[in-house]
Motif scaffolding. Sequence first.
Motif, PDB file in Angstrom:
ATOM      1  N   ARG A 223      -0.187   3.206  17.443  1.00  0.00           N
ATOM      2  CA  ARG A 223      -1.394   2.542  17.965  1.00  0.00           C
ATOM      3  C   ARG A 223      -1.510   2.727  19.475  1.00  0.00           C
TER       4      ARG A 223
ATOM      5  N   ALA B  62       2.953  -3.281   4.191  1.00  0.00           N
ATOM      6  CA  ALA B  62       3.140  -2.471   2.993  1.00  0.00           C
ATOM      7  C   ALA B  62       4.596  -2.556   2.539  1.00  0.00           C
TER       8      ALA B  62
ATOM      9  N   VAL C 190       0.833   6.313  -2.010  1.00  0.00           N
ATOM     10  CA  VAL C 190      -0.305   6.721  -1.182  1.00  0.00           C
ATOM     11  C   VAL C 190      -1.104   7.758  -1.968  1.00  0.00           C
TER      12      VAL C 190
ATOM     13  N   TYR D  84       6.493   2.941  -2.117  1.00  0.00           N
ATOM     14  CA  TYR D  84       5.082   2.729  -1.796  1.00  0.00           C
ATOM     15  C   TYR D  84       4.267   3.955  -2.209  1.00  0.00           C
TER      16      TYR D  84
ATOM     17  N   THR E 136       9.606  -4.224   3.748  1.00  0.00           N
ATOM     18  CA  THR E 136       8.208  -4.316   4.184  1.00  0.00           C
ATOM     19  C   THR E 136       8.029  -3.748   5.583  1.00  0.00           C
TER      20      THR E 136
ATOM     21  N   GLU F 131       0.615   7.783   6.869  1.00  0.00           N
ATOM     22  CA  GLU F 131       0.275   6.576   7.614  1.00  0.00           C
ATOM     23  C   GLU F 131       0.287   5.396   6.640  1.00  0.00           C
ATOM     24  N   ILE F 132       0.888   4.295   7.073  1.00  0.00           N
ATOM     25  CA  ILE F 132       0.960   3.131   6.198  1.00  0.00           C
ATOM     26  C   ILE F 132       0.517   1.889   6.981  1.00  0.00           C
ATOM     27  N   PRO F 133      -0.060   0.907   6.283  1.00  0.00           N
ATOM     28  CA  PRO F 133      -0.508  -0.315   6.968  1.00  0.00           C
ATOM     29  C   PRO F 133       0.627  -1.305   7.157  1.00  0.00           C
ATOM     30  N   ALA F 134       0.440  -2.252   8.056  1.00  0.00           N
ATOM     31  CA  ALA F 134       1.421  -3.329   8.234  1.00  0.00           C
ATOM     32  C   ALA F 134       1.480  -4.163   6.959  1.00  0.00           C
TER      33      ALA F 134
ATOM     34  N   ASP G 191       5.145   3.527  15.496  1.00  0.00           N
ATOM     35  CA  ASP G 191       3.877   2.842  15.764  1.00  0.00           C
ATOM     36  C   ASP G 191       3.043   3.741  16.672  1.00  0.00           C
TER      37      ASP G 191
ATOM     38  N   PRO H  60       1.731  -1.279  11.401  1.00  0.00           N
ATOM     39  CA  PRO H  60       1.168  -0.019  10.914  1.00  0.00           C
ATOM     40  C   PRO H  60       1.812   1.145  11.645  1.00  0.00           C
TER      41      PRO H  60
END
Length: 202
Positions: free
Chosen positions: A191, A46, A26, A24, A160, A41-44, A189, A164
């Motif tokens: 969040r 990815a 960035v 991936y 995958t 930091e990576i998004p869900a 995570d 996030p």
Amino acid sequence: DVCSSDLTEVQLAFKEPGYIAALYHVKGADGRTRDVQVGDEIPAGAVLAHLRSSDYVASLNSAIGQQHAMQGALEASQAELDKAKADQAKANLDFDRAQALYAAKALTRPDYDAAVEQHTAATANVEAAVRQIEARHGELKAAMAQTNSARINFGDTNLTAPMPGVIIERNVERGSLVAAGTSAFTLDDTRVVKVNFGVPDR
């Protein structure tokens, strides 16, 4: 004085073996893209890593080809059954006619025996065609299962991110060979974070 923090931590591993074809990307501090690293930091959703898919594509194409071949064989067997049933219908009429003529002594014994033999053979051909179709159905079902399995394996070449978060561990490099079950990344995570800390009595 931070004592502890509770995070949802997920280890991500490959289900299938293969060579890492890509990681991936960035954007780094210098504005240029680079491979994902610890702390990013990576998004869900990815795709953190992708295996070289050529071997899996070949397996999938082979399975699809085998499925098509089995479908063609089934259709050919169905045509043979249709012909065998038509032959059986004619043999039934000839046999009924031969029985009537033989009973009226208007048909010789050899001709009657030939009609009986033809009727028996036609019935056997229909039964054999039915068994062949049953076998072809089984072969087609197995080929379809093989195609589904190959399609799943091909889909598993992508690793995958399920949520996030922040990469806290990376164990693979571009071009490296990984075995099935190899832990490639650890993702936290962030969040929801719970922190326990101590304060003076005052």
